[in-house]
Design an enzyme around this catalytic site. Sequence first.
Site, PDB file in Angstrom:
ATOM      1  N   LEU A 162       0.811  -1.204   0.000  1.00  9.58           N
ATOM      2  CA  LEU A 162       0.000   0.000   0.000  1.00  9.58           C
ATOM      3  C   LEU A 162       0.854   1.268   0.000  1.00  9.58           C
ATOM      4  O   LEU A 162       1.890   1.327   0.659  1.00  9.58           O
ATOM      5  CB  LEU A 162      -0.928   0.021   1.218  1.00  9.58           C
ATOM      6  CG  LEU A 162      -1.886  -1.154   1.364  1.00  9.58           C
ATOM      7  CD1 LEU A 162      -2.813  -0.922   2.542  1.00  9.58           C
ATOM      8  CD2 LEU A 162      -2.690  -1.371   0.093  1.00  9.58           C
ATOM      9  N   GLY A 207       1.026  -6.765   0.329  1.00 10.53           N
ATOM     10  CA  GLY A 207       0.022  -6.563  -0.706  1.00 10.53           C
ATOM     11  C   GLY A 207       0.336  -7.298  -1.994  1.00 10.53           C
ATOM     12  O   GLY A 207      -0.562  -7.768  -2.690  1.00 10.53           O
ATOM     13  N   ASN A 231       4.085 -10.312   5.778  1.00 14.14           N
ATOM     14  CA  ASN A 231       5.037 -10.045   6.859  1.00 14.14           C
ATOM     15  C   ASN A 231       4.610  -8.923   7.802  1.00 14.14           C
ATOM     16  O   ASN A 231       5.427  -8.324   8.489  1.00 14.14           O
ATOM     17  CB  ASN A 231       6.396  -9.706   6.255  1.00 14.14           C
ATOM     18  CG  ASN A 231       6.346  -8.485   5.353  1.00 14.14           C
ATOM     19  OD1 ASN A 231       5.431  -8.318   4.563  1.00 14.14           O
ATOM     20  ND2 ASN A 231       7.336  -7.610   5.455  1.00 14.14           N
ATOM     21  N   GLU A 232       3.319  -8.626   7.869  1.00 13.85           N
ATOM     22  CA  GLU A 232       2.842  -7.462   8.608  1.00 13.85           C
ATOM     23  C   GLU A 232       3.240  -7.451  10.081  1.00 13.85           C
ATOM     24  O   GLU A 232       3.614  -6.407  10.631  1.00 13.85           O
ATOM     25  CB  GLU A 232       1.313  -7.367   8.482  1.00 13.85           C
ATOM     26  CG  GLU A 232       0.818  -6.866   7.137  1.00 13.85           C
ATOM     27  CD  GLU A 232       0.786  -7.920   6.054  1.00 13.85           C
ATOM     28  OE1 GLU A 232       0.324  -7.617   4.939  1.00 13.85           O
ATOM     29  OE2 GLU A 232       1.226  -9.059   6.305  1.00 13.85           O
TER      30      GLU A 232
END
Length: 356
Positions: A162, A207, A231-232
């Site tokens: 994003l 994303g 991998n957030e």
Amino acid sequence: MTNTGAALMAAPSQMQPIIVLVLRRVTRVLAVNGQQTAKYLSREMKVHWQQQQYQDVTNSQAAQGEVGLLSQRLPHGNYVRGCVSPFLSTHRRNNSTAPKIKVDFDQTAGVSIMTLQNPPVNSLSLDFLTEFCSALEKLEMDKSCRGVILTSGQPKVFSAGLDIMEMYGKSPERCGEFWRAVQEMWLKLYSSNMVIIAAINGSSPAGGCLMSMTCDYRIMADNPRYSIGLNETQLGIVAPFWFKETMVNTVGHRTTEIALQLGQLYSPTEALDIGLVDKLVPEDQIIATATQTMTKWLAVPDHARQITKSMMRKPTIDKLMSKREPDIQNFVSFITKDPIQKSLGLYLAMLKKRKS
């Protein structure tokens, strides 16, 4: 409690970790410059960080990657790899009117190649998402187009995630429009009647990984420098529930549970082992292989394949559709808060100063 601390506590629980990421980034940059503001931000961050009990994986690491990207290099290990970008990215604004999506349609074969070309790293901006959805919808309406090969025109990256510029200084209406576009991208890809094959010719974090997982088949370039995964959590971010559901449907519940909690990025070989991708080939053969694979998929009668695809994916699609508006409202409520906008502004100002 200060305004910033109050905002963190008031923000929806799934959105709170994003501001932690921003505060951590701003704190580190300001600390390097010896600014007293760093002490203030660090104090606010610490309250929330201790409550969430997240592991700090970025204390000693400077931002890496493309100039202007909110990026970093993660610790090396069996599963965690260096990435082009995490969940959010920002870049030099591409004000060119050049198309961000290139479509090459072979009418004889009934197959289109959609090339993502939003320099430098195919960030998911509103303009990009709008153009992408429009292009995909046109192909969907063209009954002569039965398949799409999705690939990147940018070197070494499929998509970086994003675009942070879509979340700073924007009205609530604009922020809602952006998040709706992210949802729309997923919905159009995941529910498409066409066969969609991802030709992943670069790193595909967050994303980019989501885009890949919506496809029917994934072919990745066999380059150990590339990585793929959601991998957030490595950055204090929680993947939305529809990201999670997509991964569960791709690699299974237990593998997803481990991958999301640890924020794992996988090398191409590791991604193949867990079923995150379906095939590895040399990078210069990826389009040819995708084209050959498409022939096999198109040999199946469309109606039977489409009904089967819908049967497998409809429960996940229905879940987002039933919660779409609350999901948008949560995002807008969080991102438009004054302390959050201030923190984003500080971070972007530091980037601008670094460029000059």
